[in-house]
Design a protein around this motif. Structure first.
Motif, PDB file in Angstrom:
ATOM      1  N   MET A   1       0.641  -1.411  -0.008  1.00  0.00           N
ATOM      2  CA  MET A   1       0.280   0.183  -0.237  1.00  0.00           C
ATOM      3  C   MET A   1       1.370   1.405  -0.023  1.00  0.00           C
ATOM      4  O   MET A   1       0.485   1.836   0.696  1.00  0.00           O
ATOM      5  N   SER A   2       2.012   1.062  -0.568  1.00  0.00           N
ATOM      6  CA  SER A   2       3.014   2.472  -0.718  1.00  0.00           C
ATOM      7  C   SER A   2       3.829   2.273  -1.566  1.00  0.00           C
ATOM      8  O   SER A   2       3.813   1.555  -2.431  1.00  0.00           O
ATOM      9  N   THR A   3       5.143   2.641  -1.379  1.00  0.00           N
ATOM     10  CA  THR A   3       6.283   2.926  -2.254  1.00  0.00           C
ATOM     11  C   THR A   3       6.330   4.027  -3.365  1.00  0.00           C
ATOM     12  O   THR A   3       6.725   4.530  -3.925  1.00  0.00           O
ATOM     13  N   VAL A   4       4.745   3.111  -4.320  1.00  0.00           N
ATOM     14  CA  VAL A   4       5.353   3.596  -5.757  1.00  0.00           C
ATOM     15  C   VAL A   4       4.935   5.411  -6.046  1.00  0.00           C
ATOM     16  O   VAL A   4       5.599   5.960  -7.179  1.00  0.00           O
ATOM     17  N   HIS A   5       3.929   5.378  -5.036  1.00  0.00           N
ATOM     18  CA  HIS A   5       3.963   7.249  -5.460  1.00  0.00           C
ATOM     19  C   HIS A   5       5.527   7.959  -5.139  1.00  0.00           C
ATOM     20  O   HIS A   5       6.105   8.753  -5.472  1.00  0.00           O
ATOM     21  N   GLU A   6       5.864   7.162  -4.307  1.00  0.00           N
ATOM     22  CA  GLU A   6       7.177   8.027  -3.565  1.00  0.00           C
ATOM     23  C   GLU A   6       8.668   7.693  -4.807  1.00  0.00           C
ATOM     24  O   GLU A   6       9.172   8.386  -4.855  1.00  0.00           O
ATOM     25  N   VAL A   7       8.557   6.766  -4.857  1.00  0.00           N
ATOM     26  CA  VAL A   7       9.617   6.529  -6.692  1.00  0.00           C
ATOM     27  C   VAL A   7       9.395   7.306  -7.826  1.00  0.00           C
ATOM     28  O   VAL A   7       9.920   7.442  -8.667  1.00  0.00           O
ATOM     29  N   ILE A   8       7.798   7.965  -8.124  1.00  0.00           N
ATOM     30  CA  ILE A   8       7.408   8.044  -8.830  1.00  0.00           C
ATOM     31  C   ILE A   8       8.360   9.605  -8.731  1.00  0.00           C
ATOM     32  O   ILE A   8       8.462  10.468  -9.574  1.00  0.00           O
ATOM     33  N   VAL A   9       7.761  10.318  -7.999  1.00  0.00           N
ATOM     34  CA  VAL A   9       8.001  11.141  -7.021  1.00  0.00           C
ATOM     35  C   VAL A   9       9.364  11.684  -7.385  1.00  0.00           C
ATOM     36  O   VAL A   9      10.530  12.472  -7.375  1.00  0.00           O
ATOM     37  N   ALA A  10      10.160  10.583  -6.420  1.00  0.00           N
ATOM     38  CA  ALA A  10      11.803  10.745  -6.435  1.00  0.00           C
ATOM     39  C   ALA A  10      12.261  10.596  -8.040  1.00  0.00           C
ATOM     40  O   ALA A  10      13.480  11.182  -8.696  1.00  0.00           O
ATOM     41  N   ARG A  11      11.691   9.740  -8.945  1.00  0.00           N
ATOM     42  CA  ARG A  11      12.738  10.062 -10.579  1.00  0.00           C
ATOM     43  C   ARG A  11      12.108  10.866 -10.861  1.00  0.00           C
ATOM     44  O   ARG A  11      13.257  11.350 -11.872  1.00  0.00           O
ATOM     45  N   HIS A  12      10.808  12.023 -10.730  1.00  0.00           N
ATOM     46  CA  HIS A  12      10.667  13.126 -11.729  1.00  0.00           C
ATOM     47  C   HIS A  12      11.727  13.752 -11.310  1.00  0.00           C
ATOM     48  O   HIS A  12      11.955  14.587 -12.042  1.00  0.00           O
ATOM     49  N   CYS A  13      12.135  14.014 -10.100  1.00  0.00           N
ATOM     50  CA  CYS A  13      13.262  14.970  -9.681  1.00  0.00           C
ATOM     51  C   CYS A  13      14.854  14.304  -9.730  1.00  0.00           C
ATOM     52  O   CYS A  13      15.875  14.783  -9.383  1.00  0.00           O
ATOM     53  N   GLY A  14      15.091  13.670 -10.320  1.00  0.00           N
ATOM     54  CA  GLY A  14      15.813  12.725 -11.360  1.00  0.00           C
ATOM     55  C   GLY A  14      17.179  11.762  -9.788  1.00  0.00           C
ATOM     56  O   GLY A  14      17.967  12.008  -9.993  1.00  0.00           O
ATOM     57  N   MET A  15      16.583  12.098  -8.745  1.00  0.00           N
ATOM     58  CA  MET A  15      16.928  11.218  -8.114  1.00  0.00           C
ATOM     59  C   MET A  15      17.194   9.094  -7.960  1.00  0.00           C
ATOM     60  O   MET A  15      15.823   8.840  -8.848  1.00  0.00           O
ATOM     61  N   ARG A  16      18.309   8.680  -8.046  1.00  0.00           N
ATOM     62  CA  ARG A  16      17.925   7.173  -7.944  1.00  0.00           C
ATOM     63  C   ARG A  16      17.841   6.590  -7.159  1.00  0.00           C
ATOM     64  O   ARG A  16      17.417   7.170  -6.141  1.00  0.00           O
ATOM     65  N   VAL A  17      16.937   5.214  -7.453  1.00  0.00           N
ATOM     66  CA  VAL A  17      15.676   4.548  -6.901  1.00  0.00           C
ATOM     67  C   VAL A  17      16.244   3.229  -6.696  1.00  0.00           C
ATOM     68  O   VAL A  17      16.685   2.152  -7.701  1.00  0.00           O
ATOM     69  N   PHE A  18      16.350   2.794  -5.132  1.00  0.00           N
ATOM     70  CA  PHE A  18      16.332   1.203  -4.709  1.00  0.00           C
ATOM     71  C   PHE A  18      15.387   0.817  -4.221  1.00  0.00           C
ATOM     72  O   PHE A  18      14.941   1.942  -2.812  1.00  0.00           O
ATOM     73  N   ALA A  19      14.157   0.160  -4.263  1.00  0.00           N
ATOM     74  CA  ALA A  19      13.721  -0.389  -2.962  1.00  0.00           C
ATOM     75  C   ALA A  19      13.199  -1.462  -3.371  1.00  0.00           C
ATOM     76  O   ALA A  19      13.774  -2.991  -3.983  1.00  0.00           O
ATOM     77  N   MET A  20      13.146  -2.138  -1.842  1.00  0.00           N
ATOM     78  CA  MET A  20      12.562  -3.441  -1.144  1.00  0.00           C
ATOM     79  C   MET A  20      11.611  -3.642  -0.782  1.00  0.00           C
ATOM     80  O   MET A  20      11.056  -2.971   0.198  1.00  0.00           O
ATOM     81  N   SER A  21      11.373  -4.698  -0.199  1.00  0.00           N
ATOM     82  CA  SER A  21      10.134  -5.422  -0.077  1.00  0.00           C
ATOM     83  C   SER A  21      10.274  -6.577   0.897  1.00  0.00           C
ATOM     84  O   SER A  21      10.801  -7.695   0.710  1.00  0.00           O
ATOM     85  N   LEU A  22       9.897  -6.314   2.436  1.00  0.00           N
ATOM     86  CA  LEU A  22       9.664  -7.013   3.338  1.00  0.00           C
ATOM     87  C   LEU A  22       8.733  -8.417   3.028  1.00  0.00           C
ATOM     88  O   LEU A  22       7.513  -7.479   3.254  1.00  0.00           O
ATOM     89  N   ILE A  23       8.472 -10.158   2.587  1.00  0.00           N
ATOM     90  CA  ILE A  23       7.731 -10.129   2.599  1.00  0.00           C
ATOM     91  C   ILE A  23       7.126 -10.372   4.298  1.00  0.00           C
ATOM     92  O   ILE A  23       7.284 -11.577   4.577  1.00  0.00           O
ATOM     93  N   SER A  24       5.877  -9.913   4.436  1.00  0.00           N
ATOM     94  CA  SER A  24       5.681  -9.905   5.900  1.00  0.00           C
ATOM     95  C   SER A  24       4.718 -10.662   5.938  1.00  0.00           C
ATOM     96  O   SER A  24       4.503 -11.087   7.350  1.00  0.00           O
ATOM     97  N   ASN A  25       4.162 -11.309   4.944  1.00  0.00           N
ATOM     98  CA  ASN A  25       3.102 -12.163   5.029  1.00  0.00           C
ATOM     99  C   ASN A  25       2.474 -12.946   3.313  1.00  0.00           C
ATOM    100  O   ASN A  25       2.487 -12.620   2.548  1.00  0.00           O
ATOM    101  N   ARG A  26       2.039 -14.425   3.792  1.00  0.00           N
ATOM    102  CA  ARG A  26       2.092 -14.913   2.549  1.00  0.00           C
ATOM    103  C   ARG A  26       0.255 -14.293   1.644  1.00  0.00           C
ATOM    104  O   ARG A  26      -0.461 -14.371   2.274  1.00  0.00           O
TER     105      ARG A  26
END
Ligand SMILES: O=P(O)(O)O[C@@H]1C[C@H](O)[C@@H](CO)O1
Length: 296
Positions: free
Chosen positions: A225-250
């Motif tokens: 329920m998160s992350t994607v909007h932050e990534v879009i904004v970060a890329r828009h202003c030219g920052m490089r992005v790394f992201a990871m998910s902890l699989i907290s439940n199946r």
């Protein structure tokens, strides 16, 4: 250009600049790396050295954290000598904020001098090979709210941040993905390190069985329920992005299953992997190779 009155709160340059300037005026460093801690992963911020901490409620224009497991503190400090800023808690669409407001901190990162953004989240594992506790390096995303026009860049474009139509096929920096695999192998984390596609939904209700089945068929390995909007904004202003998910439940995919997604399990899984994730992020940051260490 649409009239100024169409600008969403928390979106425009001047507001972000005022927040960045307010923070910088109280610091003797400029962060090069911005880290966003997902649910149950706030402990990452505690591993920063020489901390300077601000409560979100004390920062001009900042939203307030309302979710258990998101402390609501902005922590500045160093990780193995690299100057960092860490959001100990993020904002989500389901908290009721406009999508532009939940991404304001990412623009503030940019205006403070951040070059690399590292995002973490807790997510449900759609991929049937994934186990609880796996860490998925995000190689791509599906922006489900975006299909309905919910995009943090909707509204007047702020040219001082970036272009009207930013490319997203290179959203997740491939060199950083390779670096993460190298670091994971060195630390002996191969066993639980995965790479896959994250799908964002608005929440706060967890997915139905039919939704999980559909998302998996569409090519998503994890759902959150998160992350994607932050990534879009970060890329828009030219920052490089790394992201990871902890699989907290199946994710529940079977009508016979007794499993039920719940936030307590999400937080517990974060606790269980916390120490290894701290070591991973610290080592990863030390290998990013920034030209300066951010002191001024
Ligand atoms: O901030 P993240 O994406 O880690 O938080 C996830 C999604 C929901 O906010 C919450 C559900 O348990 O965890």
């Amino acid at each position: 250009m649409l009239p100024e009155s169409n600008a969403a709160p928390g979106y425009m340059y001047d507001e972000c600049k005022a927040t960045a300037d307010w923070l910088l005026s109280q610091l003797s460093m400029r962060p090069l790396v911005g880290i966003v801690c997902g649910s149950g992963l706030g402990g990452l911020a505690d591993s920063l050295k020489n901390q300077v901490v601000f409560k979100y409620s004390d920062i001009p224009n900042f939203p307030k954290s309302t979710v258990h497991g998101h402390a609501g503190r902005l922590v500045f400090g160093t990780l193995k000598g690299t100057s960092c800023v860490c959001m100990q808690g993020r904002f989500h669409l389901y908290e009721g904020y406009p999508v532009q407001k939940i991404t304001l901190p990412i623009r503030v990162f940019n205006l403070m001098g951040v070059e690399t953004v590292i995002l973490t989240n807790a997510a449900g594992g759609l991929n049937q090979d994934y186990r609880v506790g796996d860490v998925m390096i995000i190689k791509d995303h599906i922006n489900m709210p975006g299909f309905a026009g919910i995009n943090p860049l909707a509204g007047p474009n702020e040219d001082r941040f970036g272009v009207r139509f930013p490319c997203m096929s290179d959203a997740y920096n491939r060199k950083l993905v390779r670096l993460a695999h190298e670091v994971g192998a060195e630390l002996g984390f191969d066993e639980f390190l995965r790479e896959g596609v994250y799908c964002m939904l608005g929440g706060p209700s967890f997915e139905t069985i039919a939704e999980c089945r559909m998302l998996n068929k569409l090519g998503a390995d994890a759902v959150g329920m998160s992350t994607v909007h932050e990534v879009i904004v970060a890329r828009h202003c030219g920052m490089r992005v790394f992201a990871m998910s902890l699989i907290s439940n199946r994710s529940v995919m079977d009508y016979e299953s007794e499993e039920r997604a719940n936030h307590e399990e999400v937080l517990q899984t974060g606790d269980d992997r916390a120490k290894q994730l701290e070591v991973f992020v610290a080592t990863f940051v030390s290998r990013l190779g920034h030209a300066s260490n951010g002191t001024h």
